[in-house]
Design a protein around this motif. Structure first.
Motif, PDB file in Angstrom:
ATOM      1  N   TRP A 188       0.824  -1.209   0.000  1.00 21.69           N
ATOM      2  CA  TRP A 188       0.000   0.000   0.000  1.00 21.69           C
ATOM      3  C   TRP A 188       0.865   1.268   0.000  1.00 21.69           C
ATOM      4  N   MET A 189       2.026   1.191   0.662  1.00 25.41           N
ATOM      5  CA  MET A 189       2.918   2.346   0.658  1.00 25.41           C
ATOM      6  C   MET A 189       3.484   2.589  -0.737  1.00 25.41           C
ATOM      7  N   HIS A 190       3.855   1.501  -1.408  1.00 28.90           N
ATOM      8  CA  HIS A 190       4.426   1.643  -2.746  1.00 28.90           C
ATOM      9  C   HIS A 190       3.369   2.168  -3.722  1.00 28.90           C
ATOM     10  N   VAL A 201       0.970   4.227  -2.961  1.00 26.56           N
ATOM     11  CA  VAL A 201       0.886   5.668  -2.706  1.00 26.56           C
ATOM     12  C   VAL A 201       2.077   6.378  -3.337  1.00 26.56           C
ATOM     13  N   TYR A 202       3.251   5.739  -3.270  1.00 27.59           N
ATOM     14  CA  TYR A 202       4.451   6.322  -3.885  1.00 27.59           C
ATOM     15  C   TYR A 202       4.272   6.472  -5.398  1.00 27.59           C
ATOM     16  N   LEU A 245       1.566   6.847  -6.933  1.00 24.34           N
ATOM     17  CA  LEU A 245       0.525   7.850  -7.175  1.00 24.34           C
ATOM     18  C   LEU A 245       1.033   9.268  -6.924  1.00 24.34           C
ATOM     19  N   MET A 246       1.823   9.434  -5.855  1.00 26.41           N
ATOM     20  CA  MET A 246       2.212  10.770  -5.424  1.00 26.41           C
ATOM     21  C   MET A 246       3.675  11.119  -5.678  1.00 26.41           C
ATOM     22  N   ARG A 259       7.650  11.402  -4.817  1.00 23.08           N
ATOM     23  CA  ARG A 259       8.392  11.627  -3.575  1.00 23.08           C
ATOM     24  C   ARG A 259       7.562  12.296  -2.485  1.00 23.08           C
ATOM     25  N   SER A 260       6.502  12.987  -2.880  1.00 26.23           N
ATOM     26  CA  SER A 260       5.668  13.668  -1.892  1.00 26.23           C
ATOM     27  C   SER A 260       4.833  12.695  -1.068  1.00 26.23           C
ATOM     28  N   TYR A 261       4.959  11.383  -1.360  1.00 25.25           N
ATOM     29  CA  TYR A 261       4.198  10.407  -0.569  1.00 25.25           C
ATOM     30  C   TYR A 261       4.646  10.401   0.898  1.00 25.25           C
ATOM     31  N   ILE A 285       2.196  11.401   3.496  1.00 28.73           N
ATOM     32  CA  ILE A 285       1.283  10.408   4.073  1.00 28.73           C
ATOM     33  C   ILE A 285       1.804   9.934   5.423  1.00 28.73           C
TER      34      ILE A 285
END
Length: 266
Positions: free
Chosen positions: A218-220, A222-223, A225-226, A228-230, A233
């Motif tokens: 799930w973290m990857h 978000v990465y 999707l966003m 470096r600004s992830y 989160i």
């Protein structure tokens, strides 16, 4: 029909998988988040935490010292055992260095077990060690491993202790959470992130999950999707967790202060 031959094959098959890691296990051997195996382990976690906390609360000072030292030693033995296991089975690589957030949390727990009067260390076990362990148990990155697996067993027991330790301190009366504890936590987190970020670039790793979080689905996501600004989160998650952790104690403290003020004015 389960024959003797079939049963032997299952046992041998399971023992072969027992010594594998998340990187070497074949696909399809694990379990999804919040499935029966996951809930079973979470139930075991709750049982141990409750039992340990009750036992700790009933102990005298000598017994509590033994409890703290035992858990402090356990997390370090767990870490060393994991490294020895990986080296002995030829599965060790630089990604297994004990430099993740929960490894730092374990060092803090051990440090407090040695210096139990240190309030800063007590606060760090609650503000830093426990939240990371809670997130790890909620979304374990070892979920692709079978239920019966050495690396998975080490991971479960390791993170259970990181949660149990500060709860024991609170229930035992040796520590009362305060928002002031976060002041000591933030500089340590920022310092660790700065050092680990540089190390990640130097040796091409992802400690603290700040360089893409490839090992946590799930973290990857978000990465991707966003970008470096992830990391934002992480800030949001920590803010929410710290609010949940510290706000109740702050409200209780304010209520007691007001009650005393009213009582003294009567």
């Amino acid at each position: 029909m389960l024959t003797k031959t079939t049963l032997c094959n299952i046992i041998i098959y399971d023992m072969n998988d027992f010594w594998k890691t998340s990187e070497t296990i074949e696909p399809g051997k694990g379990w999804p988040f919040f499935s029966p195996p996951h809930f079973l382990w979470l139930a075991i976690c709750v049982f141990f935490i409750v039992a340990a906390t009750i036992s700790y609360g009933r102990c005298g000072e000598k017994g509590r010292n033994i409890w703290r030292l035992a858990l402090g030693i356990f997390v370090e033995v767990n870490t060393v055992a994991d490294q020895i296991f990986l080296i002995a089975t030829g599965q060790w690589n630089r990604f297994h260095l004990p430099l993740h957030l929960c490894c730092f949390g374990a060092f803090i727990v051990t440090a407090h077990a040695i210096f139990p009067k240190n309030k800063t260390l007590a606060g760090l076990t609650y503000a830093l060690s426990m939240p990371g362990a809670v997130l790890a148990l909620a979304t374990p990155n070892w979920a692709n491993l079978p239920f019966w697996n050495f690396s998975a067993l080490l991971s479960w027991t390791f993170h259970i202790v990181l949660i149990a330790y500060p709860i024991m301190l609170i229930v035992g009366g040796g520590y009362r959470p305060s928002f002031k504890d976060i002041r000591a936590t933030v500089p340590i987190i920022l310092g660790a992130i700065a050092i680990i970020y540089g190390l990640n670039i130097l040796i091409d790793t992802d400690f603290l999950f700040i360089n893409g979080a490839d090992s946590v689905g799930w973290m990857h996501a978000v990465y991707l999707l966003m970008g470096r600004s992830y990391i934002i989160i992480f800030v949001v998650i920590m803010a929410v967790l710290w609010t949940i952790e510290f706000l109740p104690f702050s409200l209780v403290k304010r209520h007691r202060i007001r009650a005393r003020a009213v009582k003294s004015s009567v």
